[in-house]
Design a protein around this motif. Structure first.
Motif, PDB file in Angstrom:
ATOM      1  N   MET A   1       2.905 -75.869  67.417  1.00  0.00           N
ATOM      2  CA  MET A   1       1.781 -75.365  67.881  1.00  0.00           C
ATOM      3  C   MET A   1       1.903 -73.672  67.394  1.00  0.00           C
ATOM      4  N   ALA A   2       0.752 -73.118  67.107  1.00  0.00           N
ATOM      5  CA  ALA A   2       0.718 -71.914  66.676  1.00  0.00           C
ATOM      6  C   ALA A   2       0.737 -70.932  67.900  1.00  0.00           C
ATOM      7  N   SER A   3       1.360 -69.756  67.540  1.00  0.00           N
ATOM      8  CA  SER A   3       1.548 -68.828  68.802  1.00  0.00           C
ATOM      9  C   SER A   3       0.434 -67.645  68.351  1.00  0.00           C
ATOM     10  N   LYS A   4      -0.257 -67.034  69.520  1.00  0.00           N
ATOM     11  CA  LYS A   4      -1.111 -66.303  69.236  1.00  0.00           C
ATOM     12  C   LYS A   4      -0.762 -64.911  69.945  1.00  0.00           C
ATOM     13  N   VAL A   5      -0.853 -63.790  69.118  1.00  0.00           N
ATOM     14  CA  VAL A   5      -0.671 -62.452  69.822  1.00  0.00           C
ATOM     15  C   VAL A   5      -1.877 -61.588  69.478  1.00  0.00           C
ATOM     16  N   ILE A   6      -1.926 -60.513  70.246  1.00  0.00           N
ATOM     17  CA  ILE A   6      -3.120 -59.538  70.383  1.00  0.00           C
ATOM     18  C   ILE A   6      -2.582 -58.310  69.935  1.00  0.00           C
ATOM     19  N   HIS A   7      -3.141 -57.575  68.830  1.00  0.00           N
ATOM     20  CA  HIS A   7      -2.805 -56.555  68.293  1.00  0.00           C
ATOM     21  C   HIS A   7      -3.760 -55.303  68.747  1.00  0.00           C
ATOM     22  N   ALA A   8      -3.039 -54.466  69.855  1.00  0.00           N
ATOM     23  CA  ALA A   8      -3.929 -53.359  70.269  1.00  0.00           C
ATOM     24  C   ALA A   8      -3.536 -51.977  69.597  1.00  0.00           C
ATOM     25  N   ILE A   9      -4.658 -51.318  69.044  1.00  0.00           N
ATOM     26  CA  ILE A   9      -4.305 -50.015  68.535  1.00  0.00           C
ATOM     27  C   ILE A   9      -4.705 -48.933  69.031  1.00  0.00           C
ATOM     28  N   TYR A  10      -3.666 -47.976  69.226  1.00  0.00           N
ATOM     29  CA  TYR A  10      -3.979 -46.952  70.145  1.00  0.00           C
ATOM     30  C   TYR A  10      -3.802 -45.610  68.988  1.00  0.00           C
ATOM     31  N   ASN A  11      -4.443 -44.237  69.599  1.00  0.00           N
ATOM     32  CA  ASN A  11      -4.587 -43.249  68.671  1.00  0.00           C
ATOM     33  C   ASN A  11      -3.412 -42.013  69.269  1.00  0.00           C
TER      34      ASN A  11
ATOM     35  N   VAL B   1       1.490 -49.254  78.231  1.00  0.00           N
ATOM     36  CA  VAL B   1       2.587 -50.109  78.306  1.00  0.00           C
ATOM     37  C   VAL B   1       3.092 -50.096  79.768  1.00  0.00           C
ATOM     38  N   LYS B   2       3.143 -49.080  80.394  1.00  0.00           N
ATOM     39  CA  LYS B   2       3.124 -49.210  81.929  1.00  0.00           C
ATOM     40  C   LYS B   2       2.189 -50.378  82.703  1.00  0.00           C
ATOM     41  N   GLN B   3       0.970 -50.100  82.293  1.00  0.00           N
ATOM     42  CA  GLN B   3      -0.227 -51.012  82.775  1.00  0.00           C
ATOM     43  C   GLN B   3       0.127 -52.359  82.542  1.00  0.00           C
ATOM     44  N   VAL B   4       0.427 -52.596  80.968  1.00  0.00           N
ATOM     45  CA  VAL B   4       0.659 -53.849  80.677  1.00  0.00           C
ATOM     46  C   VAL B   4       1.981 -54.858  81.314  1.00  0.00           C
ATOM     47  N   ARG B   5       2.841 -53.925  81.673  1.00  0.00           N
ATOM     48  CA  ARG B   5       4.251 -54.530  82.187  1.00  0.00           C
ATOM     49  C   ARG B   5       3.753 -54.703  83.699  1.00  0.00           C
TER      50      ARG B   5
ATOM     51  N   ALA C   1       0.902 -55.737  84.776  1.00  0.00           N
ATOM     52  CA  ALA C   1       0.161 -56.809  85.005  1.00  0.00           C
ATOM     53  C   ALA C   1       0.814 -58.038  84.581  1.00  0.00           C
ATOM     54  N   ARG C   2       2.187 -57.817  84.378  1.00  0.00           N
ATOM     55  CA  ARG C   2       3.229 -58.939  83.959  1.00  0.00           C
ATOM     56  C   ARG C   2       2.780 -59.656  82.493  1.00  0.00           C
ATOM     57  N   TYR C   3       2.249 -58.946  81.524  1.00  0.00           N
ATOM     58  CA  TYR C   3       1.902 -59.553  80.250  1.00  0.00           C
ATOM     59  C   TYR C   3       3.255 -59.116  79.560  1.00  0.00           C
TER      60      TYR C   3
ATOM     61  N   LYS D   1      -1.590 -44.344  63.781  1.00  0.00           N
ATOM     62  CA  LYS D   1      -1.830 -45.088  65.027  1.00  0.00           C
ATOM     63  C   LYS D   1      -0.599 -45.725  65.446  1.00  0.00           C
ATOM     64  N   PHE D   2      -0.739 -46.286  66.643  1.00  0.00           N
ATOM     65  CA  PHE D   2       0.136 -46.982  67.378  1.00  0.00           C
ATOM     66  C   PHE D   2      -0.156 -48.212  67.703  1.00  0.00           C
ATOM     67  N   LEU D   3       0.378 -49.227  67.738  1.00  0.00           N
ATOM     68  CA  LEU D   3       0.226 -50.832  67.687  1.00  0.00           C
ATOM     69  C   LEU D   3       1.136 -51.499  68.759  1.00  0.00           C
ATOM     70  N   MET D   4       0.436 -52.086  69.850  1.00  0.00           N
ATOM     71  CA  MET D   4       1.155 -52.778  70.618  1.00  0.00           C
ATOM     72  C   MET D   4       0.866 -54.320  70.616  1.00  0.00           C
ATOM     73  N   GLU D   5       1.814 -55.097  70.342  1.00  0.00           N
ATOM     74  CA  GLU D   5       1.823 -56.636  70.274  1.00  0.00           C
ATOM     75  C   GLU D   5       1.738 -57.463  71.559  1.00  0.00           C
ATOM     76  N   VAL D   6       0.811 -57.718  71.987  1.00  0.00           N
ATOM     77  CA  VAL D   6       1.016 -58.621  73.354  1.00  0.00           C
ATOM     78  C   VAL D   6       0.832 -60.036  72.976  1.00  0.00           C
ATOM     79  N   ASP D   7       1.740 -60.751  73.757  1.00  0.00           N
ATOM     80  CA  ASP D   7       1.790 -62.299  73.569  1.00  0.00           C
ATOM     81  C   ASP D   7       0.640 -62.816  74.495  1.00  0.00           C
ATOM     82  N   VAL D   8      -0.162 -63.858  74.087  1.00  0.00           N
ATOM     83  CA  VAL D   8      -1.230 -64.291  74.594  1.00  0.00           C
ATOM     84  C   VAL D   8      -0.688 -65.533  75.519  1.00  0.00           C
ATOM     85  N   ALA D   9       0.187 -66.397  74.980  1.00  0.00           N
ATOM     86  CA  ALA D   9       0.944 -67.357  75.822  1.00  0.00           C
ATOM     87  C   ALA D   9      -0.333 -68.119  76.566  1.00  0.00           C
ATOM     88  N   ASN D  10      -0.217 -68.142  78.042  1.00  0.00           N
ATOM     89  CA  ASN D  10      -1.063 -68.796  78.814  1.00  0.00           C
ATOM     90  C   ASN D  10      -1.971 -68.110  79.346  1.00  0.00           C
ATOM     91  N   HIS D  11      -2.320 -66.860  78.470  1.00  0.00           N
ATOM     92  CA  HIS D  11      -3.507 -66.025  79.224  1.00  0.00           C
ATOM     93  C   HIS D  11      -4.941 -66.284  78.709  1.00  0.00           C
TER      94      HIS D  11
END
Length: 174
Positions: free
Chosen positions: A1-11, A20-24, A26-28, A142-152
């Protein structure tokens, strides 16, 4: 099964730290963060364990000091003792003041070289390795955060990341 990630770009790096504080909170799960320069405090905000590279450096320095002492004892005392400048070579301790620069230099030499080799092995930076940068803009401004989608839910996660200040969101399937 393929894994999915989201790339979020910040400036902005401050915006990235807040995101990063907010994402952590929220338990992502953050897979990786790519930045054009080191961001102070990012490792603590991500919850990464402190590095043990300094401990290995100290141990490598001890190895260098041991090699220096054994080498000079063998060469200058046991194998071929010489009377240099009127100083007899009867024991290592009598001649140790003359050996201190060599001991210092070999300690630094071993610590520096073995630490660099350890760093490259730990971070898997082999010679001729292809770059793993997912977006070339992260080498510029630019700054890139890679967040795992998993079961979200992808839509909820994308809205959440936009609310943290992301400029751009991409869904990537590996």
């Amino acid at each position: 099964m393929a894994s999915k990630v989201i790339h979020a770009i910040y400036n902005d790096d401050d915006l990235l730290l807040q995101a990063v504080k907010q994402v952590r909170e929220a338990r992502y799960h953050i897979g990786e963060i790519y930045t054009p320069f080191p961001v102070h405090g990012l490792d603590k905000v991500m919850g990464l364990a402190p590095t043990r590279l300094a401990i290995t450096s100290f141990l490598y320095g001890l190895v260098g000091l041991t090699v220096a002492v054994l080498m000079m004892n063998f060469i200058m005392i046991e194998d071929w003792p010489q009377d240099i400048g009127g100083k007899p070579s009867f024991s290592f301790l009598q001649n140790m003041p003359a050996f201190i620069p060599i001991m210092f230099e070999l300690t630094v030499f071993f610590a520096a070289h073995l630490m660099v080799i350890t760093f490259y092995l730990r971070s898997r930076l082999w010679p001729f390795k292809a770059a793993e940068n997912p977006d070339p803009r992260t080498t510029d401004d630019k700054f890139l955060m890679e967040v795992d989608v998993a079961n979200h839910n992808v839509d909820d996660l994308s809205k959440f990341l936009y609310n943290t200040g992301a400029l751009e969101i991409k869904l990537i399937e590996n």
